[in-house]
Motif scaffolding. Structure first.
Motif, PDB file in Angstrom:
ATOM      1  N   GLY B 290       0.786  -1.234   0.000  1.00 57.73           N
ATOM      2  CA  GLY B 290       0.000   0.000   0.000  1.00 57.73           C
ATOM      3  C   GLY B 290       0.816   1.281   0.000  1.00 57.73           C
ATOM      4  O   GLY B 290       0.253   2.367  -0.141  1.00 57.73           O
ATOM      5  N   ALA B 291       2.127   1.187   0.175  1.00 56.91           N
ATOM      6  CA  ALA B 291       2.931   2.415   0.195  1.00 56.91           C
ATOM      7  C   ALA B 291       3.009   3.020  -1.210  1.00 56.91           C
ATOM      8  O   ALA B 291       2.945   2.296  -2.208  1.00 56.91           O
ATOM      9  CB  ALA B 291       4.340   2.108   0.699  1.00 56.91           C
ATOM     10  N   LEU B 292       3.120   4.339  -1.261  1.00 58.34           N
ATOM     11  CA  LEU B 292       3.287   5.000  -2.545  1.00 58.34           C
ATOM     12  C   LEU B 292       4.787   5.181  -2.776  1.00 58.34           C
ATOM     13  O   LEU B 292       5.467   5.836  -1.989  1.00 58.34           O
ATOM     14  CB  LEU B 292       2.590   6.365  -2.524  1.00 58.34           C
ATOM     15  N   VAL B 293       5.307   4.550  -3.834  1.00 52.60           N
ATOM     16  CA  VAL B 293       6.748   4.609  -4.093  1.00 52.60           C
ATOM     17  C   VAL B 293       6.980   5.404  -5.369  1.00 52.60           C
ATOM     18  O   VAL B 293       6.349   5.152  -6.395  1.00 52.60           O
ATOM     19  CB  VAL B 293       7.339   3.180  -4.249  1.00 52.60           C
ATOM     20  N   GLU B 294       7.851   6.408  -5.310  1.00 52.99           N
ATOM     21  CA  GLU B 294       8.145   7.166  -6.527  1.00 52.99           C
ATOM     22  C   GLU B 294       9.610   7.574  -6.569  1.00 52.99           C
ATOM     23  O   GLU B 294      10.242   7.746  -5.535  1.00 52.99           O
ATOM     24  CB  GLU B 294       7.238   8.382  -6.655  1.00 52.99           C
ATOM     25  N   GLU B 295      10.115   7.710  -7.787  1.00 60.92           N
ATOM     26  CA  GLU B 295      11.501   8.148  -7.943  1.00 60.92           C
ATOM     27  C   GLU B 295      11.591   9.638  -7.621  1.00 60.92           C
ATOM     28  O   GLU B 295      10.702  10.405  -7.995  1.00 60.92           O
ATOM     29  CB  GLU B 295      11.952   7.895  -9.387  1.00 60.92           C
ATOM     30  N   VAL B 296      12.617  10.027  -6.903  1.00 57.30           N
ATOM     31  CA  VAL B 296      12.840  11.447  -6.626  1.00 57.30           C
ATOM     32  C   VAL B 296      14.262  11.790  -7.072  1.00 57.30           C
ATOM     33  O   VAL B 296      15.099  10.898  -7.235  1.00 57.30           O
ATOM     34  CB  VAL B 296      12.661  11.788  -5.125  1.00 57.30           C
ATOM     35  N   SER B 297      14.499  13.075  -7.242  1.00 57.15           N
ATOM     36  CA  SER B 297      15.858  13.482  -7.610  1.00 57.15           C
ATOM     37  C   SER B 297      16.389  14.487  -6.601  1.00 57.15           C
ATOM     38  O   SER B 297      15.703  15.423  -6.209  1.00 57.15           O
ATOM     39  CB  SER B 297      15.851  14.099  -9.013  1.00 57.15           C
ATOM     40  N   LEU B 298      17.607  14.248  -6.150  1.00 55.87           N
ATOM     41  CA  LEU B 298      18.297  15.166  -5.241  1.00 55.87           C
ATOM     42  C   LEU B 298      19.640  15.510  -5.893  1.00 55.87           C
ATOM     43  O   LEU B 298      20.665  14.892  -5.588  1.00 55.87           O
ATOM     44  CB  LEU B 298      18.512  14.487  -3.873  1.00 55.87           C
ATOM     45  N   PRO B 299      19.622  16.471  -6.832  1.00 53.91           N
ATOM     46  CA  PRO B 299      20.843  16.732  -7.629  1.00 53.91           C
ATOM     47  C   PRO B 299      22.066  17.059  -6.774  1.00 53.91           C
ATOM     48  O   PRO B 299      23.195  16.774  -7.186  1.00 53.91           O
ATOM     49  CB  PRO B 299      20.453  17.921  -8.505  1.00 53.91           C
ATOM     50  N   SER B 300      21.861  17.644  -5.590  1.00 52.48           N
ATOM     51  CA  SER B 300      23.024  18.030  -4.759  1.00 52.48           C
ATOM     52  C   SER B 300      23.825  16.817  -4.287  1.00 52.48           C
ATOM     53  O   SER B 300      24.977  16.952  -3.880  1.00 52.48           O
ATOM     54  CB  SER B 300      22.571  18.850  -3.555  1.00 52.48           C
ATOM     55  N   LEU B 301      23.212  15.619  -4.332  1.00 57.19           N
ATOM     56  CA  LEU B 301      23.959  14.432  -3.876  1.00 57.19           C
ATOM     57  C   LEU B 301      25.156  14.122  -4.781  1.00 57.19           C
ATOM     58  O   LEU B 301      26.038  13.361  -4.416  1.00 57.19           O
ATOM     59  CB  LEU B 301      23.035  13.213  -3.774  1.00 57.19           C
ATOM     60  N   THR B 302      25.177  14.727  -5.966  1.00 60.02           N
ATOM     61  CA  THR B 302      26.342  14.602  -6.854  1.00 60.02           C
ATOM     62  C   THR B 302      27.608  15.049  -6.120  1.00 60.02           C
ATOM     63  O   THR B 302      28.706  14.564  -6.388  1.00 60.02           O
ATOM     64  CB  THR B 302      26.159  15.530  -8.084  1.00 60.02           C
ATOM     65  N   TYR B 303      27.425  16.022  -5.190  1.00 59.50           N
ATOM     66  CA  TYR B 303      28.585  16.573  -4.479  1.00 59.50           C
ATOM     67  C   TYR B 303      28.830  15.868  -3.140  1.00 59.50           C
ATOM     68  O   TYR B 303      29.759  16.219  -2.414  1.00 59.50           O
ATOM     69  CB  TYR B 303      28.373  18.074  -4.200  1.00 59.50           C
ATOM     70  N   ALA B 304      27.956  14.912  -2.781  1.00 56.16           N
ATOM     71  CA  ALA B 304      28.009  14.358  -1.415  1.00 56.16           C
ATOM     72  C   ALA B 304      29.356  13.697  -1.097  1.00 56.16           C
ATOM     73  O   ALA B 304      29.926  13.956  -0.029  1.00 56.16           O
ATOM     74  CB  ALA B 304      26.870  13.369  -1.207  1.00 56.16           C
ATOM     75  N   ALA B 305      29.884  12.871  -2.011  1.00 57.31           N
ATOM     76  CA  ALA B 305      31.123  12.145  -1.695  1.00 57.31           C
ATOM     77  C   ALA B 305      32.317  13.086  -1.532  1.00 57.31           C
ATOM     78  O   ALA B 305      33.008  13.028  -0.505  1.00 57.31           O
ATOM     79  CB  ALA B 305      31.386  11.062  -2.736  1.00 57.31           C
ATOM     80  N   PRO B 306      32.584  14.017  -2.501  1.00 59.50           N
ATOM     81  CA  PRO B 306      33.711  14.931  -2.269  1.00 59.50           C
ATOM     82  C   PRO B 306      33.493  15.856  -1.072  1.00 59.50           C
ATOM     83  O   PRO B 306      34.437  16.162  -0.343  1.00 59.50           O
ATOM     84  CB  PRO B 306      33.835  15.726  -3.574  1.00 59.50           C
ATOM     85  N   THR B 307      32.242  16.279  -0.847  1.00 62.16           N
ATOM     86  CA  THR B 307      31.951  17.155   0.300  1.00 62.16           C
ATOM     87  C   THR B 307      32.299  16.438   1.596  1.00 62.16           C
ATOM     88  O   THR B 307      32.963  16.988   2.481  1.00 62.16           O
ATOM     89  CB  THR B 307      30.448  17.535   0.309  1.00 62.16           C
ATOM     90  N   TYR B 308      31.867  15.199   1.689  1.00 62.15           N
ATOM     91  CA  TYR B 308      32.160  14.403   2.890  1.00 62.15           C
ATOM     92  C   TYR B 308      33.667  14.272   3.067  1.00 62.15           C
ATOM     93  O   TYR B 308      34.191  14.430   4.166  1.00 62.15           O
ATOM     94  CB  TYR B 308      31.520  13.005   2.787  1.00 62.15           C
ATOM     95  N   TYR B 309      34.361  13.986   1.986  1.00 66.24           N
ATOM     96  CA  TYR B 309      35.794  13.751   2.110  1.00 66.24           C
ATOM     97  C   TYR B 309      36.531  15.006   2.589  1.00 66.24           C
ATOM     98  O   TYR B 309      37.380  14.941   3.479  1.00 66.24           O
ATOM     99  CB  TYR B 309      36.398  13.249   0.781  1.00 66.24           C
ATOM    100  N   ILE B 310      36.171  16.161   2.025  1.00 64.13           N
ATOM    101  CA  ILE B 310      36.840  17.410   2.418  1.00 64.13           C
ATOM    102  C   ILE B 310      36.556  17.720   3.893  1.00 64.13           C
ATOM    103  O   ILE B 310      37.468  17.975   4.678  1.00 64.13           O
ATOM    104  CB  ILE B 310      36.368  18.586   1.529  1.00 64.13           C
ATOM    105  N   LEU B 311      35.268  17.695   4.272  1.00 64.61           N
ATOM    106  CA  LEU B 311      34.916  18.072   5.648  1.00 64.61           C
ATOM    107  C   LEU B 311      35.493  17.089   6.665  1.00 64.61           C
ATOM    108  O   LEU B 311      36.028  17.491   7.703  1.00 64.61           O
ATOM    109  CB  LEU B 311      33.389  18.161   5.812  1.00 64.61           C
TER     110      LEU B 311
END
Lengths: 98, 483
Positions: B290-311
């Motif tokens: 019964g859950a409603l499942v849909e694709e979403v986009s979070l374009p900022s996650l493109t930067y997540a790995a380098p951001t994590y590494y720097i911080l």
């Protein structure tokens, strides 16, 4: 992209020393990771307007319990007469003050 | 027939209450198991045998007197070796702290002691929590109990492996960029990175303070919720700790009204097909309920790995500056001036990965590079936080794979360190946004290695994550008989 890197200065700031062999391997790694990290420079302009929420994380300046000097000294690598010992910071003066 | 070690936390709690067996018998069973198997697995760095037996005897005495401290009284557990334990060695998997015995215990260790838990020992980890295979421990690598040629993941690899090898009822880990969830996924355990600030980090050896949290690893979702409830809460000794808002504890959403987002960016083509399929299977099965499942986009996650590494590298270089050979830990011998003392002590005490991250953190924070790297990464973190907040206005939680693959083989040396950090993509967004994230085992790959599915929700949504996580457990039991 070529990275202008003053490796000896960086190592000095990090208080680390490396052999020639380690330095040459690390230089390569640093280039690769710096290239990877530079991806954040493509950040959209909207990010520039974002500000961190101001949260005060300072606790009140109040006297409370703390560890005993004995416990702290027990964990220190070297101590003498109730004080942690370190190598001499100032060089001994051999001049006669008179 | 189930042996003592096969039982769940709930079963142990019931059995101890019913005096079916004592805490001493239970603790002995776990210590025997550690003695029998840990030379092969390598999950423990220190086994607290004598003290654990004393604690178990004391627990049994309390029970006989009718003054048990909590439902966890007499339950044996292990903790990652970056949590300070008074009078017990705490090495952080590093030669630098090889002989360090802290004069105080972490708040989480004190809370579990106050609840009557029995402390079995300290668990292996990548040095100062920097790594994702536990091969960066200065002492020995840990093996994955599902296949000893494979890594258990990391950095809380000892915590996940101990659980999978039945060497503890539950364990504690810490998660800076996925260090609870990724090893839990590789070892078939349930692991949570709680909301930032929900668990006190007093006594946790700091790596990247703006990102990390302590959390439990358990066999089942309900056990995880039980243990977390004992760890959570404001602590005056950690200024970032907070108590959960009261209403969030009662936050319940019926499954048929649940909206689940599948972030396109976290279903990258670089993720192993079997792992991606499991996450999609989980979403489809929740949809059927019964859950409603849909694709979403979070374009900022493109930067997540380098951001994590720097911080994380920047904060590590600052946090580890205190390891200078003066107040605690190792000290280089025969050094006559302070600068040489700092430099030689650190160079002798730290392993390769730790040195690399300190060096990079120093680079990112240096005057000429600060704006280009650190400042940009800090803004990227704010962007990721803002984008996730607006995403949670439209969906209750996000579902994705936990890791890119199942457990990797031990001993594989990647030539490109950036490639390793890109594979943290699924786990680092929760640390950057401060939100809770839960991994639940959901099937196995063709080699029989476990695969985890990750659920992320808004701040303080742990009750909802646990509720949906339990649903995934029920589906798993129905589809694959609990595998």
């Amino acid at each position: 992209m070529e990275l202008n890197l003053d490796f000896p200065k960086l190592a000095r700031l990090a208080q680390l020393s490396f052999s020639q062999e380690e330095e040459s391997a690390l230089r390569k790694d640093l280039m690769r990771i710096a290239d990877f990290a530079r991806e954040v420079s493509e950040l959209p302009d909207e990010a520039n307007s974002l500000r961190a929420e101001g949260i005060c994380l300072l606790r009140e300046d109040r006297v409370g319990s703390c560890l005993s000097p004995c416990d702290i000294l027990a964990a220190a690598p070297a101590h003498e007469k109730g004080m942690i010992t370190v190598p001499s910071v100032m060089e001994d003066s051999h001049e006669d003050p008179s | 027939m189930k042996t003592l070690l096969d039982r769940t936390l709930t079963e142990h709690i019931r059995a101890l209450e019913a005096r079916e067996y004592s805490s001493l018998e239970l603790t002995r069973a776990y210590l025997d198991r550690i003695e029998e198997i840990d030379s092969e697995i390598g999950a423990y760095l220190f086994v607290n045998t004598d003290e654990a037996l004393k604690q178990a005897v004391a627990s049994d005495l309390r029970r006989r007197r009718g003054d048990t401290r909590s439902i966890l009284d007499g339950i044996p557990y292990g903790a990652k070796d970056n949590l300070c334990t008074k009078g017990i060695p705490t090495t952080c998997g590093s030669r630098y702290l090889e002989h360090y015995v802290p004069p105080y215990s972490a708040t989480v260790i004190e809370r579990l002691a106050a609840a009557g838990c029995v402390f079995l020992g300290k668990l292996n980890m990548d040095e100062f929590a920097m790594g994702s295979t536990t091969e960066h421990s200065a002492f020995h690598p840990t093996k994955n109990p599902h296949d000893p040629t494979c890594s258990p993941g990391g950095s809380s690899g000892g915590s996940a492996a101990a659980l999978a090898a039945n060497e503890a009822v539950f364990t504690l880990g810490s998660d800076t960029g996925g260090s609870i969830r990724q090893p839990a996924s590789h070892c078939g355990a349930v692991g949570i990175k709680p909301t930032y600030g929900s668990v006190s980090r007093y006594g946790l050896c700091a790596f990247a303070s703006s990102l990390e949290q302590i959390g439990p690893l358990t066999r089942t979702v309900s056990e995880n919720a039980t243990i977390l409830s004992f760890l959570q809460g404001q602590d005056p000794r950690d200024a970032t700790s907070r108590s959960a808002p009261v209403d969030s504890r009662e936050h319940t959403i019926a499954l048929h009204t649940l909206r689940i987002g599948l972030p396109r960016e976290l279903f990258s083509k670089d993720i192993a097909p079997e792992v991606r399929s499991r996450a999609l299977d989980a979403a489809h099965m929740l949809e059927k309920l019964g859950a409603l499942v849909e694709e979403v986009s979070l374009p900022s996650l493109t930067y997540a790995a380098p951001t994590y590494y720097i911080l994380s590298a920047a904060e590590a270089s600052s946090n580890l500056a205190r390891m200078d050979g003066v107040r605690f830990g190792r000290r280089a011998e025969g050094v006559r001036d302070p600068e040489a003392l700092y430099c030689r002590t650190r160079s002798e005490g730290f392993g390769e990965e730790v040195k690399r991250r300190i060096l990079l953190g120093t680079f990112f924070l240096s005057r000429d590079r600060y704006d280009e790297y650190y400042k940009k990464a800090f803004r990227a973190k704010l962007l990721i936080q803002a984008e996730m907040t607006s995403c949670f206005a439209n969906c209750h939680l996000l579902l994705s794979p936990t890791a890119f693959t199942s457990a990797p083989q031990l001993g594989i040396r990647e030539s490109d360190p950036a490639a390793i950090h890109r594979r943290d993509l699924c786990t680092v967004p929760a640390n950057l946004a401060g939100i809770p994230a839960l991994t639940v085992p959901f099937g196995k790959d063709c080699c029989g290695l476990p695969i985890g599915v990750q659920l992320m929700g808004p701040l303080w949504s742990e009750p909802l994550l646990y509720k949906v996580g339990e649903e995934l457990e029920r589906i798993r039991a129905k589809e694959w008989g609990g595998r």
